[in-house]
Design an enzyme around this catalytic site. Structure first.
Site, PDB file in Angstrom:
ATOM      1  N   GLY A 188       1.255  -2.004   4.081  1.00  0.00           N
ATOM      2  CA  GLY A 188       1.739  -0.633   3.919  1.00  0.00           C
ATOM      3  C   GLY A 188       2.967  -0.400   4.763  1.00  0.00           C
ATOM      4  O   GLY A 188       4.101  -0.381   4.262  1.00  0.00           O
ATOM      5  N   SER A 189       2.751  -0.251   6.066  1.00  0.00           N
ATOM      6  CA  SER A 189       3.873   0.043   6.969  1.00  0.00           C
ATOM      7  C   SER A 189       4.960  -1.019   6.880  1.00  0.00           C
ATOM      8  O   SER A 189       6.149  -0.694   6.865  1.00  0.00           O
ATOM      9  CB  SER A 189       3.385   0.089   8.424  1.00  0.00           C
TER      10      SER A 189
ATOM     11  N   ASP B 205      -6.522  -6.523   4.200  1.00  0.00           N
ATOM     12  CA  ASP B 205      -5.918  -5.189   4.219  1.00  0.00           C
ATOM     13  C   ASP B 205      -5.964  -4.589   5.621  1.00  0.00           C
ATOM     14  O   ASP B 205      -7.047  -4.340   6.149  1.00  0.00           O
ATOM     15  CB  ASP B 205      -6.702  -4.297   3.238  1.00  0.00           C
TER      16      ASP B 205
ATOM     17  N   MET C 111     -11.487  -6.078   5.075  1.00  0.00           N
ATOM     18  CA  MET C 111     -10.713  -5.125   5.879  1.00  0.00           C
ATOM     19  C   MET C 111     -10.417  -5.747   7.232  1.00  0.00           C
ATOM     20  O   MET C 111     -11.331  -6.238   7.912  1.00  0.00           O
ATOM     21  CB  MET C 111     -11.485  -3.821   6.089  1.00  0.00           C
TER      22      MET C 111
ATOM     23  N   HIS D 205      -8.263   0.739  -4.277  1.00  0.00           N
ATOM     24  CA  HIS D 205      -9.207   0.468  -3.178  1.00  0.00           C
ATOM     25  C   HIS D 205      -9.946   1.767  -2.901  1.00  0.00           C
ATOM     26  O   HIS D 205      -9.384   2.703  -2.338  1.00  0.00           O
ATOM     27  CB  HIS D 205      -8.399  -0.019  -1.964  1.00  0.00           C
TER      28      HIS D 205
ATOM     29  N   MET E   5      -9.132   7.782  -0.503  1.00  0.00           N
ATOM     30  CA  MET E   5      -9.966   8.179   0.649  1.00  0.00           C
ATOM     31  C   MET E   5     -10.560   9.546   0.373  1.00  0.00           C
ATOM     32  O   MET E   5      -9.833  10.458  -0.036  1.00  0.00           O
ATOM     33  CB  MET E   5      -9.105   8.261   1.906  1.00  0.00           C
TER      34      MET E   5
ATOM     35  N   MET F 100     -12.207   3.969  -1.010  1.00  0.00           N
ATOM     36  CA  MET F 100     -12.900   4.247   0.258  1.00  0.00           C
ATOM     37  C   MET F 100     -13.638   5.569   0.052  1.00  0.00           C
ATOM     38  O   MET F 100     -13.267   6.610   0.604  1.00  0.00           O
ATOM     39  CB  MET F 100     -11.879   4.327   1.397  1.00  0.00           C
TER      40      MET F 100
ATOM     41  N   ASP G 211      -4.804   3.406  -2.246  1.00  0.00           N
ATOM     42  CA  ASP G 211      -5.897   3.698  -1.318  1.00  0.00           C
ATOM     43  C   ASP G 211      -6.506   5.073  -1.590  1.00  0.00           C
ATOM     44  O   ASP G 211      -5.864   6.090  -1.307  1.00  0.00           O
ATOM     45  CB  ASP G 211      -5.370   3.673   0.120  1.00  0.00           C
TER      46      ASP G 211
ATOM     47  N   SER H 253       0.850  -1.196   0.000  1.00  0.00           N
ATOM     48  CA  SER H 253       0.000   0.000   0.000  1.00  0.00           C
ATOM     49  C   SER H 253       0.884   1.244   0.000  1.00  0.00           C
ATOM     50  O   SER H 253       1.616   1.492   0.971  1.00  0.00           O
ATOM     51  CB  SER H 253      -0.896   0.018   1.233  1.00  0.00           C
TER      52      SER H 253
ATOM     53  N   GLY I  20      -2.846  -3.911   8.992  1.00  0.00           N
ATOM     54  CA  GLY I  20      -2.169  -4.531  10.130  1.00  0.00           C
ATOM     55  C   GLY I  20      -1.523  -5.868   9.835  1.00  0.00           C
ATOM     56  O   GLY I  20      -1.336  -6.672  10.747  1.00  0.00           O
TER      57      GLY I  20
ATOM     58  N   HIS J 266      -1.056  -1.354  -4.332  1.00  0.00           N
ATOM     59  CA  HIS J 266      -2.343  -1.087  -3.682  1.00  0.00           C
ATOM     60  C   HIS J 266      -2.485   0.424  -3.506  1.00  0.00           C
ATOM     61  O   HIS J 266      -1.673   1.067  -2.825  1.00  0.00           O
ATOM     62  CB  HIS J 266      -2.393  -1.809  -2.336  1.00  0.00           C
TER      63      HIS J 266
ATOM     64  N   PHE K 190      -6.793   4.822   7.830  1.00  0.00           N
ATOM     65  CA  PHE K 190      -5.422   5.126   8.237  1.00  0.00           C
ATOM     66  C   PHE K 190      -4.539   3.884   8.104  1.00  0.00           C
ATOM     67  O   PHE K 190      -5.015   2.769   8.320  1.00  0.00           O
ATOM     68  CB  PHE K 190      -5.383   5.595   9.698  1.00  0.00           C
ATOM     69  N   GLY K 191      -3.278   4.111   7.776  1.00  0.00           N
ATOM     70  CA  GLY K 191      -2.296   3.031   7.817  1.00  0.00           C
ATOM     71  C   GLY K 191      -1.809   2.842   9.245  1.00  0.00           C
ATOM     72  O   GLY K 191      -2.121   3.641  10.146  1.00  0.00           O
ATOM     73  N   GLY K 192      -1.062   1.775   9.459  1.00  0.00           N
ATOM     74  CA  GLY K 192      -0.386   1.579  10.737  1.00  0.00           C
ATOM     75  C   GLY K 192      -1.259   1.155  11.895  1.00  0.00           C
ATOM     76  O   GLY K 192      -0.855   1.274  13.055  1.00  0.00           O
TER      77      GLY K 192
HETATM   78  C1  DX5 Z   1      -6.430   1.454   5.437  1.00  0.00           C
HETATM   79  C2  DX5 Z   1      -5.890   1.179   4.046  1.00  0.00           C
HETATM   80  C3  DX5 Z   1      -4.756   0.230   4.026  1.00  0.00           C
HETATM   81  C4  DX5 Z   1      -3.524   0.690   4.754  1.00  0.00           C
HETATM   82  C5  DX5 Z   1      -2.725  -0.500   5.191  1.00  0.00           C
HETATM   83  O1  DX5 Z   1      -7.547   2.258   5.365  1.00  0.00           O
HETATM   84  O2  DX5 Z   1      -6.918   0.642   3.222  1.00  0.00           O
HETATM   85  O3  DX5 Z   1      -4.460  -0.181   2.712  1.00  0.00           O
HETATM   86  O4  DX5 Z   1      -2.720   1.526   3.986  1.00  0.00           O
HETATM   87  O5  DX5 Z   1      -1.657  -0.074   5.955  1.00  0.00           O
HETATM   88  P1  DX5 Z   1      -0.932  -0.997   7.027  1.00  0.00           P
HETATM   89  O6  DX5 Z   1      -0.375  -2.173   6.298  1.00  0.00           O
HETATM   90  O7  DX5 Z   1       0.114  -0.083   7.567  1.00  0.00           O
HETATM   91  O8  DX5 Z   1      -1.958  -1.399   8.052  1.00  0.00           O
HETATM   92 ZN    ZN Z   2      -6.435  -0.398   1.271  1.00  0.00          ZN
END
Ligand code: DX5
Ligand code: ZN
Length: 225
Positions: free
Chosen positions: A197-198, A175, A137, A66, A37, A68, A35, A10, A177, A33, A143-145
């Site tokens: 992502g992270s 997707d 999900m 993706h 938003m 959102m 995202d 991501s 964590g 990926h 948010f990531g992380g």
């Molecule tokens: C969350 C996003 C994810 C996010 C994943 O809303 O859809 O794609 O970037 O990030 P990590 O892998 O850091 O949880």
């Molecule tokens: Zn995503």
């Protein structure tokens, strides 16, 4: 088809000032990926069509967009036109998932639906034959992380059972964590596309993390009953 594990980093976790370089650093990935938003469906803003065009034309890796966003009915096809190979939208965001899926396919991309952590797998019952991918999900989107929500394991097993019963084999993506500590369990429970992502972009060697996640995911796949 022999099932394998696909990795979808991501780019939400990228250093945006080095976006091109960071996308190039994961050329061994299966998807990018992306995202989207809208600050309405989720409480955050990311990026939209213009940056997608640039990302998609900069890499040979297919882009998995993706969405959102609150209005996928009106917007999803524009992401196909901007270069996404796969477009997923949230079941919670539309009353017309069947129509949106077919609009994406008619525009020339693969199409998938996304379920938030609180949306039950049975919501897919009437459209499971129409999807190329289901995205579960494993965090609340925005948010990531964030930390992985464990009910996802149960939902993965339910989704595998539904697909088996109906004789369909959509890709199953997870997707949020996911990292080296849980990727094997996530694949053992039913996933075969891993968003990270992270884990990928907060490391010194993103390509190595992509390969390590794939290998660890394969050990999980091998443990399935
Ligand atoms: C969350 C996003 C994810 C996010 C994943 O809303 O859809 O794609 O970037 O990030 P990590 O892998 O850091 O949880
Ligand atoms: Zn995503």
């Amino acid at each position: 088809m022999t099932e394998d594990v696909k990795i979808a980093p991501s780019i939400l976790a990228c250093d945006f000032l080095r976006l091109g370089e960071q996308v190039a650093s994961i050329s061994n990935a299966d998807f990018v990926h992306y995202d989207v938003m809208d600050g309405h469906f989720v409480p955050n803003l990311s990026f939209g069509l213009d940056i997608l065009r640039q990302v998609a034309s900069s890499t040979d890796v297919p882009v998995d967009a993706h969405l959102m966003i609150s209005n996928p009915d009106a917007e999803a096809v524009r992401y196909v036109q901007a270069g996404a190979s796969m477009v997923t939208f949230h079941m919670e965001a539309t009353n017309h998932a069947h129509r949106v899926l077919h609009a994406i396919k008619d525009a020339g991309a693969k199409a998938g639906v996304v379920l938030n952590p609180a949306t039950p797998v049975i919501a897919l019952d009437a459209i499971i034959d129409d999807v190329d991918m289901v995205l579960l999900m494993s965090v609340n989107p925005g948010f990531g992380g964030q930390s992985f929500i464990d009910v996802t394991y149960r939902k993965l097993r339910q989704l595998r059972a539904l697909c088996f019963e109906r004789g369909v084999e959509p890709l199953i993506e997870v997707d949020g964590g996911v990292g080296m500590d849980n990727v094997a369990d996530v694949c053992a429970a039913g996933a075969n596309v891993i968003v990270a992502g992270s884990a990928v972009f907060r490391s010194d060697d993103p390509a190595k993390v992509v390969e390590d996640l794939r290998q660890a995911g394969r050990t999980g796949l091998a443990k399935r009953l």
